[in-house]
Design an enzyme around this catalytic site. Structure first.
Site, PDB file in Angstrom:
ATOM      1  N   GLU A  95       0.768  -1.078  -0.035  1.00 36.77           N
ATOM      2  CA  GLU A  95       0.091   0.009  -0.012  1.00 36.77           C
ATOM      3  C   GLU A  95       0.881   1.205   0.045  1.00 36.77           C
ATOM      4  OE1 GLU A  95      -3.959  -1.566   1.909  1.00 36.77           O
ATOM      5  OE2 GLU A  95      -2.697  -0.534   3.586  1.00 36.77           O
ATOM      6  N   CYS A 108       3.309   8.519   0.631  1.00 36.28           N
ATOM      7  CA  CYS A 108       3.773   7.796   1.747  1.00 36.28           C
ATOM      8  C   CYS A 108       4.062   6.564   0.997  1.00 36.28           C
ATOM      9  CB  CYS A 108       2.849   7.772   2.927  1.00 36.28           C
ATOM     10  SG  CYS A 108       3.096   6.637   4.258  1.00 36.28           S
ATOM     11  N   CYS A 115       6.038  -6.614   7.268  1.00 36.41           N
ATOM     12  CA  CYS A 115       7.103  -6.083   8.184  1.00 36.41           C
ATOM     13  C   CYS A 115       7.354  -7.205   9.218  1.00 36.41           C
ATOM     14  CB  CYS A 115       6.622  -4.832   8.978  1.00 36.41           C
ATOM     15  SG  CYS A 115       7.843  -4.062   9.800  1.00 36.41           S
ATOM     16  N   CYS A 119       5.638  -3.995  15.808  1.00 37.84           N
ATOM     17  CA  CYS A 119       5.162  -3.006  16.852  1.00 37.84           C
ATOM     18  C   CYS A 119       3.833  -3.209  17.099  1.00 37.84           C
ATOM     19  CB  CYS A 119       5.344  -1.706  15.921  1.00 37.84           C
ATOM     20  SG  CYS A 119       7.293  -1.336  15.888  1.00 37.84           S
ATOM     21  N   CYS A 122       0.710  -1.054  15.366  1.00 36.12           N
ATOM     22  CA  CYS A 122       0.833  -0.799  13.709  1.00 36.12           C
ATOM     23  C   CYS A 122       0.409  -1.950  13.184  1.00 36.12           C
ATOM     24  CB  CYS A 122       2.325  -0.450  13.641  1.00 36.12           C
ATOM     25  SG  CYS A 122       2.371  -0.645  11.615  1.00 36.12           S
ATOM     26  N   GLY A 166       6.622  -1.801   6.432  1.00 35.43           N
ATOM     27  CA  GLY A 166       8.196  -2.129   6.313  1.00 35.43           C
ATOM     28  C   GLY A 166       9.103  -1.231   6.856  1.00 35.43           C
ATOM     29  N   GLU A 167      10.209  -1.716   7.252  1.00 28.77           N
ATOM     30  CA  GLU A 167      11.241  -0.932   7.863  1.00 28.77           C
ATOM     31  C   GLU A 167      12.084  -0.599   6.854  1.00 28.77           C
ATOM     32  OE1 GLU A 167      13.889   0.886   9.524  1.00 28.77           O
ATOM     33  OE2 GLU A 167      12.355   0.571  10.836  1.00 28.77           O
ATOM     34  N   LEU A 222       9.672   7.127  18.003  1.00 35.61           N
ATOM     35  CA  LEU A 222      10.037   6.772  19.048  1.00 35.61           C
ATOM     36  C   LEU A 222       8.893   6.386  20.087  1.00 35.61           C
ATOM     37  CD1 LEU A 222      12.813   7.262  20.712  1.00 35.61           C
ATOM     38  CD2 LEU A 222      11.935   9.796  21.423  1.00 35.61           C
ATOM     39  N   HIS A 223       8.060   7.121  20.240  1.00 37.50           N
ATOM     40  CA  HIS A 223       6.765   6.672  21.025  1.00 37.50           C
ATOM     41  C   HIS A 223       7.038   6.342  22.365  1.00 37.50           C
ATOM     42  CE1 HIS A 223       5.569   6.596  16.962  1.00 37.50           C
ATOM     43  NE2 HIS A 223       6.111   5.393  16.460  1.00 37.50           N
ATOM     44  N   ASN A 297      -4.318   6.127  15.488  1.00 33.64           N
ATOM     45  CA  ASN A 297      -5.259   5.650  14.733  1.00 33.64           C
ATOM     46  C   ASN A 297      -5.362   4.005  15.088  1.00 33.64           C
ATOM     47  OD1 ASN A 297      -5.168   8.148  13.012  1.00 33.64           O
ATOM     48  ND2 ASN A 297      -3.229   7.354  12.600  1.00 33.64           N
ATOM     49  N   CYS A 340      -1.628   6.849   9.656  1.00 32.33           N
ATOM     50  CA  CYS A 340      -0.258   6.383  10.139  1.00 32.33           C
ATOM     51  C   CYS A 340      -0.901   5.075  11.109  1.00 32.33           C
ATOM     52  CB  CYS A 340       0.444   7.320  10.993  1.00 32.33           C
ATOM     53  SG  CYS A 340       1.824   6.951  11.796  1.00 32.33           S
TER      54      CYS A 340
END
Length: 350
Positions: A95, A108, A115, A119, A122, A166-167, A222-223, A297, A340
């Site tokens: 996507e 984006c 991934c 996390c 996500c 993905g990272e 970071l979060h 989200n 996000c």
């Protein structure tokens, strides 16, 4: 004579392509022409290459593929965000999102199919990682989203963020090659400063960005500026602690002189208190930076909720009083799962 398996012509750099044409008995300038068609004019087939002879086009068709990415479907949000499902040459789906605002037109893009980082907040993290994207598959997303921006809003892309599925730093070589093709004069000639690569935080690869003296922007998801909390939501932190990340970021900044952006999603009653803001402000002292506070989200896999407006204001104001540039980013495309942390190809979407 046995049939040679077709090769992806965009996997070759220009010197390699010249060698290929030499072996074919063609003049080197033909390789330059093809390279320009591929990367400057974004050709999706050899038949488009009108300054090549028909015989050469047929020869290229017989021996090479252009593994062009195609749009499989698009969803339009009430706020004009457009989410695309792209189909790759091997039928995998990814996507990518067009995010229009009054100031900018942002693509984006994804860097992997799925991934591997898991996390907790996500949607992509709940998918299996199938494979890395090639540089040309990342490039194609930008080309297609740019066409979409022009067709729908009459404005070309101004910014690109590697914040899709993905990272990016686990697909390092292809991500850097894609940035090169997007920014090079013999590519799309976009400005490096308009490109941001976002990472969940892989310390040794952040150092490698410094060694490679990259010109694009780096954002760190970071979060939480507390190892215990970050471990809880981002398992990658167990091998890439905040101390390791701080050291890597200092190294990166010393090499590139590029400030860093920290992305910080505020979860209700988890990382939105004044103590959390104090820990974040302390982490911000390591290198010149700014903080993007992002509203959460919701996704069906996780129980997190967004913080309240009151707590968000207190949190942001504390950072601002510490002299930290702080921006509250409102979600775009939430109604079509394009915001996000919401990107995940759903079953049966193919």
């Amino acid at each position: 004579m046995e049939t040679l398996q077709k090769k992806d012509i965009r996997a070759y750099n220009l010197p390699q392509l010249k060698e290929v044409f030499k072996e074919m008995g063609e003049k080197p300038f033909r390789a330059n022409q093809v390279y320009e068609w591929l990367w400057k004019k974004s050709a999706r087939s050899f038949n488009e290459m009108s300054n090549l002879s028909k015989a050469l086009r047929e020869q290229l068709n017989a021996n090479f593929d252009i593994n062009a990415v195609k749009i499989n479907g698009s969803q339009f949000s009430a706020d004009k965000t457009i989410k695309n499902t792209f189909v790759l040459h091997d039928a995998h789906l990814i996507e990518g999102v067009l995010i229009p605002t009054t100031e900018r037109m942002t693509a984006c893009v994804s860097s992997q199919v799925g991934c591997s980082l898991t996390c907790k907040f996500c949607a992509t993290g709940y998918m299996e990682r199938k494979r890395n994207l090639t540089a040309d598959e990342i490039y194609d997303q930008v080309v297609l989203i740019n066409q979409q921006a022009i067709e729908n809003y009459g404005i070309p892309l101004s910014n690109i963020v590697y914040m899709g599925m993905g990272e990016p730093l686990l697909n390092y070589a292809n991500v850097l090659k894609s940035v090169d093709r997007l920014t090079a004069e013999d590519g799309l000639n976009m400005a490096s400063k308009r490109i941001t690569v976002s990472t969940a935080g892989i310390a040794k690869m952040i150092k490698k960005l410094g060694d490679d003296n990259v010109k694009f922007n780096l954002a760190l998801s970071l979060h939480a500026a507390n190892d215990q909390k970050r471990n809880e939501i981002m398992p990658i932190n167990e091998q890439n602690t905040l101390a390791a990340l701080a050291e890597a970021l200092k190294y990166y900044f010393a090499k590139t002189k590029n400030p860093v952006t920290y992305e910080y999603i505020v979860f209700n009653d988890f990382n939105d208190g004044i103590q959390d803001a104090m820990e974040l402000a302390k982490f911000c002292k390591h290198v010149p930076c700014k903080v993007n506070i992002i509203e959460y989200n919701p996704i069906s896999f996780a129980d997190f909720t967004n913080t309240t407006e009151d707590k968000l204001d207190v949190f942001a104001n504390y950072l601002k009083k510490q002299g930290i540039t702080t921006v509250i980013r409102r979600s775009r495309g939430k109604d079509i799962d394009a915001a996000c942390g919401q990107l995940a190809v759903k079953e049966g979407q193919a």
